[in-house]
Design an enzyme around this catalytic site. Structure first.
Site, PDB file in Angstrom:
ATOM      1  N   HIS A   1       0.879  -1.181   0.000  1.00 20.60           N
ATOM      2  CA  HIS A   1       0.000   0.000   0.000  1.00 20.60           C
ATOM      3  C   HIS A   1       0.911   1.225   0.000  1.00 20.60           C
ATOM      4  CE1 HIS A   1      -2.741   2.966   1.873  1.00 20.60           C
ATOM      5  NE2 HIS A   1      -3.737   2.199   1.503  1.00 20.60           N
TER       6      HIS A   1
ATOM      7  N   ASP B   1       3.491  -4.245   7.724  1.00 19.19           N
ATOM      8  CA  ASP B   1       2.187  -3.598   7.644  1.00 19.19           C
ATOM      9  C   ASP B   1       1.127  -4.669   7.895  1.00 19.19           C
ATOM     10  OD1 ASP B   1      -0.225  -2.598   6.788  1.00 19.19           O
ATOM     11  OD2 ASP B   1       0.587  -1.569   5.036  1.00 19.19           O
TER      12      ASP B   1
ATOM     13  N   GLN C   1      -4.010  -5.453   6.755  1.00 23.18           N
ATOM     14  CA  GLN C   1      -4.919  -6.436   6.145  1.00 23.18           C
ATOM     15  C   GLN C   1      -4.769  -7.825   6.749  1.00 23.18           C
ATOM     16  OE1 GLN C   1      -7.326  -5.740   4.105  1.00 23.18           O
ATOM     17  NE2 GLN C   1      -6.777  -3.681   3.459  1.00 23.18           N
TER      18      GLN C   1
ATOM     19  N   LYS D   1     -10.117  -1.447  10.617  1.00 25.79           N
ATOM     20  CA  LYS D   1     -10.170  -2.670   9.809  1.00 25.79           C
ATOM     21  C   LYS D   1     -10.394  -3.907  10.682  1.00 25.79           C
ATOM     22  CE  LYS D   1      -7.125  -0.843   6.241  1.00 25.79           C
ATOM     23  NZ  LYS D   1      -7.871  -0.357   5.080  1.00 25.79           N
TER      24      LYS D   1
ATOM     25  N   CYS E   1      -4.870   2.302  -3.582  1.00 20.71           N
ATOM     26  CA  CYS E   1      -3.651   2.892  -3.002  1.00 20.71           C
ATOM     27  C   CYS E   1      -2.473   1.937  -3.144  1.00 20.71           C
ATOM     28  CB  CYS E   1      -3.839   3.290  -1.539  1.00 20.71           C
ATOM     29  SG  CYS E   1      -5.130   4.488  -1.309  1.00 20.71           S
TER      30      CYS E   1
HETATM   31  N1  7TS Z   1      -1.684  -0.741   4.580  1.00 17.68           N
HETATM   32  C1  7TS Z   1      -2.542  -1.574   3.971  1.00 17.68           C
HETATM   33  C2  7TS Z   1      -2.079  -2.942   3.553  1.00 17.68           C
HETATM   34  C3  7TS Z   1      -3.853  -1.165   3.768  1.00 17.68           C
HETATM   35  O1  7TS Z   1      -4.712  -1.989   3.172  1.00 17.68           O
HETATM   36  C4  7TS Z   1      -4.255   0.139   4.177  1.00 17.68           C
HETATM   37  C5  7TS Z   1      -5.620   0.673   3.903  1.00 17.68           C
HETATM   38  C6  7TS Z   1      -3.310   0.945   4.826  1.00 17.68           C
HETATM   39  C7  7TS Z   1      -2.034   0.474   4.997  1.00 17.68           C
HETATM   40  C8  7TS Z   1      -3.645   2.292   5.347  1.00 17.68           C
HETATM   41  O2  7TS Z   1      -4.473   2.174   6.447  1.00 17.68           O
HETATM   42  P1  7TS Z   1      -5.081   3.466   7.157  1.00 17.68           P
HETATM   43  O3  7TS Z   1      -6.046   2.913   8.145  1.00 17.68           O
HETATM   44  O4  7TS Z   1      -3.958   4.206   7.779  1.00 17.68           O
HETATM   45  O5  7TS Z   1      -5.740   4.256   6.065  1.00 17.68           O
HETATM   46  N2  7TS Z   1      -6.238   0.074   2.815  1.00 17.68           N
HETATM   47  C9  7TS Z   1      -7.347   0.458   2.174  1.00 17.68           C
HETATM   48  C10 7TS Z   1      -7.855  -0.288   1.148  1.00 17.68           C
HETATM   49  O6  7TS Z   1      -7.384  -1.340   0.737  1.00 17.68           O
HETATM   50  N3  7TS Z   1      -8.964   0.321   0.682  1.00 17.68           N
HETATM   51  O7  7TS Z   1      -9.149   1.438   1.394  1.00 17.68           O
HETATM   52  C11 7TS Z   1      -8.158   1.535   2.335  1.00 17.68           C
END
Ligand code: 7TS
Length: 416
Positions: free
Chosen positions: A132, A209, A212, A235, A373
Site C-alpha cells: 500500500h 504492515d 490487512q 479494519k 492505493c
Molecule cells: N496498509 C494496507 C495494507 C492497507 O490496506 C491500508 C488501507 C493501509 C495500509 C492504510 O491504512 P489506514 O487505516 O492508515 O488508512 N487500505 C485500504 C484499502 O485497501 N482500501 O481502502 C483503504
C-alpha cells in the site's frame, strides 16, 4: 474485557455474528446490503458501538491528568484497551503498544523517528512491490532526505513475493525491509517469519504492515520476531482514527520522539525536556480516548470469537468465491498466491471497474474499485484499476452468490 454474550461456539455461528452488525441490516437501492468492502473499512459490531457510546455518555474526561472520578475512569478504560491490544498481537509488554491514528501514521512514525536516527547516505531500504502507498511513500520521503535508496522487492504473476530476488537484494546489506503481511490489492499472505529471519541474518530490521492481516488471522509479534508491526482499528471492526504501532521495546526505547507536546514529557524547562517513558513518549497530545477504548473492545471481540475460527470461515468463503470466478472466462483474478486472505480482486473483459462498482451498488452489493492505493500493483498488471470484493467475518456464501448474480447483470448489460 471479554464479552461473554458474544461467546461463540467453535463452529463459528455466522448468523449470530451477522446479527451483531447493525449496518448490515439495511436495503441499498431496494436490495438487502451485501457488504464486500471490509478491506477498505469493516463494519462495527454492537459491542464496539455501545462501548464508544457508553464512554461518551458516562466516562468522558481527559486521561492521565485529572484526579477526579471521570478522569480516573477514562484513564482506567484507556489503559485497559492497550492491554487488550497487547494480547491481540501477543506483545511482550503494553509499553510496546503505541497508539496512532492508524496504520499510515504508525508507518510514518517508524520512518520519521527510527529512520531519521538510523538511516545514512547510501543506505538501502527494501520495499515490496505489493505495498500500500503508506508503506512506500514514507520510505521514499526518508530516502530523499538522507540520500538513501529505496529498492523494490519484486513479485511474480501470481502476486507472490520473489524470495530469490529478495535474498539477492539482502546481499546488499539493506537497513530496512518494509513488507506487508497481507497485500491489500491481491490478498497475498507473505511468509513474514521467514522474511524476518532472512532480514535479521542480513542485519536489517523489518517493518511490517498488518492492516490487512490483523482482521483475518491470529498475529503473534513475538513468534514472528518482527521489529515493528502497524495496523488500524477500523479494519479490525473498531473505530476510525485509531491504530497501533507495535515496536520491540529495545528499539522504541532508543528512538527519539516524533512529535513533541503534552503527555510525552516528564518535565519541561527552557533548559531542556525529559521525555516520558514508553509508550507515552510517542503519544503527544490528548489521545483519541473513545476510539482507543472501542478498538480494545473490537480486539477482545475478535479474540473471543477466535482468530483461527475467523480465518477458517473466511478461507472457506474465499475458496468458494475463487471457484466461482474460475468458471468465468470473462473474469481475470489478480493475485493467485497459494496463501491468500480475504481479497478477490478482478477485471471483467470489456467493462471498466468503475462501471462494475456502480452497477453492483445498484444491486445492493458494495465493492471497491480503483487502484486501492497500490499503484505499483496496478502498473505490474498493466491495469488502471481493479474491482475488489473483500471479506469480513460476517460474509457468507450467499453474499458471494449475490456478487456473481450482480456480475451476470453487468455482463448482460455490456454484451448487448
Ligand atoms: N496498509 C494496507 C495494507 C492497507 O490496506 C491500508 C488501507 C493501509 C495500509 C492504510 O491504512 P489506514 O487505516 O492508515 O488508512 N487500505 C485500504 C484499502 O485497501 N482500501 O481502502 C483503504
Amino acid at each position: 474485557m471479554a464479552i461473554a454474550s458474544n461467546k461463540l461456539n467453535a463452529d463459528f455461528d455466522i448468523d449470530s455474528i451477522r446479527g451483531q452488525f447493525p449496518a448490515l441490516d439495511q436495503k441499498v437501492h431496494g436490495h438487502s446490503l451485501v457488504y464486500l468492502d471490509s478491506g477498505a473499512s469493516a463494519q462495527k459490531p454492537n459491542v464496539v458501538i455501545e462501548a464508544v457510546d457508553h464512554y461518551y455518555r458516562n466516562d468522558h474526561s481527559n486521561v492521565h491528568r485529572g484526579v477526579h472520578t471521570l478522569s480516573e475512569r477514562a484513564t482506567v478504560k484507556y489503559d485497559a484497551s492497550r492491554v487488550s491490544i497487547q494480547k491481540f498481537v501477543n506483545a511482550a509488554s503494553d509499553r510496546e503498544i503505541i497508539y496512532t491514528s492508524g496504520t499510515t501514521e504508525a508507518l510514518n512514525l517508524v520512518a520519521q523517528s527510527w529512520g531519521r536516527a538510523n538511516i545514512k547516505e547510501g543506505d538501502d531500504l527494501l520495499v515490496s512491490e505489493m505495498e500500500h502507498h503508506s508503506n512506500i511513500v514514507p520510505w521514499q520521503m526518508l530516502a530523499a532526505e538522507k540520500s538513501a535508496t529505496v529498492r523494490k522487492i519484486p513479485m511474480d504473476q501470481d502476486g507472490v513475493l520473489d524470495m530469490q530476488a529478495f535474498k539477492k537484494l539482502l546481499e546488499g546489506k539493506p537497513r530496512v525491509v518494509a513488507i506487508t503481511h497481507v497485500a491489500n490489492a491481491l490478498g497475498t499472505v507473505n511468509p513474514l517469519a521467514e522474511i524476518v529471519r532472512l532480514a535479521h541474518d542480513a542485519g536489517a530490521i523489518v517493518v511490517a504492515d498488518g492492516a490487512q492481516s490483523t482482521p483475518h488471522m491470529s498475529v503473534d509479534v513475538q513468534a514472528l520476531d518482527v521489529d515493528f508491526y502497524a495496523f488500524s482499528g477500523h479494519k479490525i471492526y473498531g473505530p476510525t482514527g485509531i491504530g497501533v504501532l507495535y515496536g520491540k521495546e529495545s528499539l522504541l526505547d532508543a528512538m527519539p520522539p516524533w512529535q513533541g507536546g503534552g503527555d510525552m514529557i516528564k518535565s519541561v524547562t527552557f533548559d531542556g525536556t525529559i521525555y516520558n517513558d514508553l509508550p507515552f513518549k510517542f503519544e503527544a497530545g490528548t489521545p483519541n480516548i473513545a476510539d482507543a477504548i472501542g478498538m480494545g473492545v473490537a480486539a477482545d471481540y475478535l479474540l473471543d470469537i477466535g482468530l483461527e475460527a475467523v480465518a477458517a470461515h473466511e478461507h472457506s468463503v474465499l475458496s468458494y468465491a475463487l471457484s466461482r470466478a474460475a468458471e468465468r472466462s470473462e473474469m481475470t483474478v489478480f493475485g493467485n498466491a497459494p496463501d491468500k486472505a480475504g481479497i478477490l480482486s478482478f477485471a471483467l473483459e470489456g467493462v471498466h471497474p468503475h462501471d462494475i462498482g456502480t452497477m453492483l451498488d445498484h444491486q445492493g452489493v458494495a465493492v471497491r474499485t480503483g487502484h486501492h492505493c497500490a499503484q505499483p500493483v496496478m502498473q505490474f498488471f498493466g491495469v488502471p484499476a481493479t474491482t475488489r470484493a473483500s471479506l469480513g467475518i460476517y460474509n457468507n456464501r450467499q453474499d458471494i452468490d449475490r456478487l456473481f448474480d450482480g456480475i451476470d447483470e453487468v455482463m448482460k448489460m455490456f454484451r448487448r
